[in-house]
Design a protein around this motif. Structure first.
Motif, mmCIF file in Angstrom:
data_model
loop_
_atom_site.group_PDB
_atom_site.id
_atom_site.type_symbol
_atom_site.label_atom_id
_atom_site.label_comp_id
_atom_site.label_asym_id
_atom_site.label_seq_id
_atom_site.Cartn_x
_atom_site.Cartn_y
_atom_site.Cartn_z
ATOM 1 N N VAL A 30 0.849 -1.194 0.000
ATOM 2 C CA VAL A 30 0.000 0.000 0.000
ATOM 3 C C VAL A 30 0.883 1.242 0.000
ATOM 4 O O VAL A 30 1.732 1.407 0.881
ATOM 5 C CB VAL A 30 -0.924 0.026 1.237
ATOM 6 N N PHE A 31 0.681 2.089 -0.983
ATOM 7 C CA PHE A 31 1.405 3.362 -1.029
ATOM 8 C C PHE A 31 0.665 4.369 -0.148
ATOM 9 O O PHE A 31 -0.533 4.590 -0.324
ATOM 10 C CB PHE A 31 1.490 3.877 -2.465
ATOM 11 N N ALA A 32 1.368 4.960 0.814
ATOM 12 C CA ALA A 32 0.725 5.853 1.791
ATOM 13 C C ALA A 32 1.364 7.233 1.769
ATOM 14 O O ALA A 32 2.595 7.364 1.710
ATOM 15 C CB ALA A 32 0.823 5.261 3.198
ATOM 16 N N ILE A 33 0.515 8.263 1.822
ATOM 17 C CA ILE A 33 1.020 9.627 1.927
ATOM 18 C C ILE A 33 0.451 10.295 3.175
ATOM 19 O O ILE A 33 -0.652 9.995 3.612
ATOM 20 C CB ILE A 33 0.699 10.487 0.679
ATOM 21 N N ASN A 34 1.237 11.185 3.736
ATOM 22 C CA ASN A 34 0.840 12.012 4.866
ATOM 23 C C ASN A 34 0.583 13.413 4.301
ATOM 24 O O ASN A 34 1.521 14.119 3.951
ATOM 25 C CB ASN A 34 1.966 12.017 5.904
ATOM 26 N N ASN A 59 -7.759 1.033 -5.647
ATOM 27 C CA ASN A 59 -8.571 1.117 -4.441
ATOM 28 C C ASN A 59 -7.858 2.023 -3.440
ATOM 29 O O ASN A 59 -6.655 1.850 -3.199
ATOM 30 C CB ASN A 59 -8.765 -0.273 -3.821
ATOM 31 N N MET A 60 -8.601 2.949 -2.877
ATOM 32 C CA MET A 60 -7.982 3.878 -1.939
ATOM 33 C C MET A 60 -8.835 4.059 -0.694
ATOM 34 O O MET A 60 -10.037 3.769 -0.691
ATOM 35 C CB MET A 60 -7.707 5.228 -2.605
ATOM 36 N N ALA A 61 -8.184 4.518 0.366
ATOM 37 C CA ALA A 61 -8.861 4.827 1.619
ATOM 38 C C ALA A 61 -8.231 6.089 2.193
ATOM 39 O O ALA A 61 -7.093 6.430 1.868
ATOM 40 C CB ALA A 61 -8.736 3.674 2.608
ATOM 41 N N VAL A 62 -9.000 6.769 3.035
ATOM 42 C CA VAL A 62 -8.538 8.032 3.616
ATOM 43 C C VAL A 62 -8.730 8.002 5.130
ATOM 44 O O VAL A 62 -9.790 7.609 5.625
ATOM 45 C CB VAL A 62 -9.311 9.237 3.027
ATOM 46 N N VAL A 115 -4.370 7.637 2.031
ATOM 47 C CA VAL A 115 -4.098 9.055 2.290
ATOM 48 C C VAL A 115 -4.407 9.340 3.754
ATOM 49 O O VAL A 115 -5.503 9.047 4.233
ATOM 50 C CB VAL A 115 -4.961 9.971 1.404
ATOM 51 N N ILE A 116 -3.435 9.896 4.452
ATOM 52 C CA ILE A 116 -3.630 10.344 5.829
ATOM 53 C C ILE A 116 -3.665 11.864 5.796
ATOM 54 O O ILE A 116 -2.636 12.504 5.606
ATOM 55 C CB ILE A 116 -2.502 9.860 6.751
ATOM 56 N N GLU A 117 -4.868 12.429 5.919
ATOM 57 C CA GLU A 117 -4.960 13.890 5.924
ATOM 58 C C GLU A 117 -4.766 14.382 7.355
ATOM 59 O O GLU A 117 -5.614 14.183 8.221
ATOM 60 C CB GLU A 117 -6.296 14.383 5.365
ATOM 61 N N ASN A 118 -3.648 15.030 7.578
ATOM 62 C CA ASN A 118 -3.249 15.439 8.916
ATOM 63 C C ASN A 118 -3.973 16.705 9.364
ATOM 64 O O ASN A 118 -4.659 17.362 8.576
ATOM 65 C CB ASN A 118 -1.735 15.672 8.946
ATOM 66 N N ILE A 119 -3.791 17.055 10.636
ATOM 67 C CA ILE A 119 -4.346 18.290 11.185
ATOM 68 C C ILE A 119 -3.677 19.484 10.511
ATOM 69 O O ILE A 119 -2.486 19.446 10.203
ATOM 70 C CB ILE A 119 -4.083 18.359 12.711
ATOM 71 N N GLY A 120 -4.425 20.551 10.292
ATOM 72 C CA GLY A 120 -3.867 21.751 9.677
ATOM 73 C C GLY A 120 -2.860 22.437 10.585
ATOM 74 O O GLY A 120 -3.234 23.089 11.557
ATOM 75 N N ASN A 121 -1.572 22.271 10.261
ATOM 76 C CA ASN A 121 -0.504 22.776 11.121
ATOM 77 C C ASN A 121 0.821 22.576 10.385
ATOM 78 O O ASN A 121 1.044 21.511 9.810
ATOM 79 C CB ASN A 121 -0.510 21.990 12.446
ATOM 80 N N LEU A 122 1.714 23.558 10.433
ATOM 81 C CA LEU A 122 3.015 23.417 9.772
ATOM 82 C C LEU A 122 4.146 23.111 10.745
ATOM 83 O O LEU A 122 5.302 23.073 10.347
ATOM 84 C CB LEU A 122 3.359 24.691 8.988
ATOM 85 N N VAL A 123 3.811 22.892 12.019
ATOM 86 C CA VAL A 123 4.868 22.684 13.015
ATOM 87 C C VAL A 123 4.893 21.222 13.479
ATOM 88 O O VAL A 123 5.727 20.440 13.044
ATOM 89 C CB VAL A 123 4.702 23.637 14.217
ATOM 90 N N CYS A 124 3.976 20.845 14.350
ATOM 91 C CA CYS A 124 3.997 19.506 14.973
ATOM 92 C C CYS A 124 3.967 18.342 13.978
ATOM 93 O O CYS A 124 4.706 17.366 14.157
ATOM 94 C CB CYS A 124 2.854 19.371 15.966
#
Length: 224
Positions: A30-34, A59-62, A115-124
């Motif tokens: 599975v190819f995964a992106i953050n 096939n994809m999941a989020v 796809v892992i859609e992270n919290i909106g933040n450029l630091v943590c």
């Protein structure tokens, strides 16, 4: 007096779980992106534009990360994509433990792309390994071209930088030449894509890049 370094301990524990998750994803190829970026950069909009191109053949999941709501997850669900909602109740980033729990609710049998859609933040989020194959950062023209030097770690750790809302550049004083110069000074290997979710500019090119990486992962042989 005893000195306790919390950050090191937290990150070490995160990395152990992330490696465990990574082995699981690799075994399934599975190819995964953050997917990272600030609030309002357009992460979910970019994802909505990519889904039709990728879903034709894969096939994809989020995994949707948000502080409290499920609004973005509901948007993605409308595209007939499997979605797991993660609410952090105020925490400014996702971690590997959250991803481990989310994977238990995803059908991994024929999964190609996560796809892992992270919290909106450029630091943590720059600090935490989520078992991704690559960090994909979305920033918008309206944020200004000074962001690379203000948040260097995120730009250094992102393999792909999506410059969104390119159709609005004539309405701003965004300096494209300076932006490229600053990004390259931090990460010469970064792939930069200029896109517009409103006009569709750049979406096909970005889709092809991701599809090539999905195919490459499927053709990899991983040691057990």
């Amino acid at each position: 007096m005893k000195k306790i370094i919390l950050e090191k301990s937290v990150l070490e524990n995160n990395d152990k779980i992330a490696e465990k998750n990574r082995k699981r994803l690799n075994n399934k190829k599975v190819f995964a992106i953050n997917l990272v970026g600030t609030p309002g950069a357009g992460k979910t909009s970019v994802l909505e534009n990519l889904i039709p191109n990728i879903q034709k053949d894969f096939n994809m999941a989020v995994i949707e990360g948000d502080l409290y709501t499920a609004k973005d997850a509901k948007r993605i669900e409308k595209h007939n994509v499997e979605v797991v909602q993660l609410n952090t109740q105020g925490a400014c980033h996702l971690d590997a433990n959250m991803i481990e729990k989310s994977l238990e609710h995803i059908n991994m049998k024929n999964l190609d792309f996560l796809v892992i859609e992270n919290i909106g933040n450029l630091v943590c989020p720059a600090e935490f390994d989520l078992s991704e194959d690559m960090k994909v950062m979305v920033m918008s023209i309206t944020e200004g071209n000074d962001k690379p030097l203000k948040y260097p770690l995120m730009f250094q750790r992102s393999s792909v930088i999506i410059l969104n809302k390119i159709d609005m550049i004539h309405l701003t004083d965004f300096n494209l030449e300076e932006f490229y110069k600053d990004v390259i000074s931090l990460n010469k290997d970064a792939h930069i894509f200029e896109v517009s979710c409103r006009t569709g500019e750049g979406i096909e090119k970005l889709s092809k890049y991701l599809i090539d990486n999905i195919n490459s992962k499927r053709n990899c042989n991983f040691r057990k």
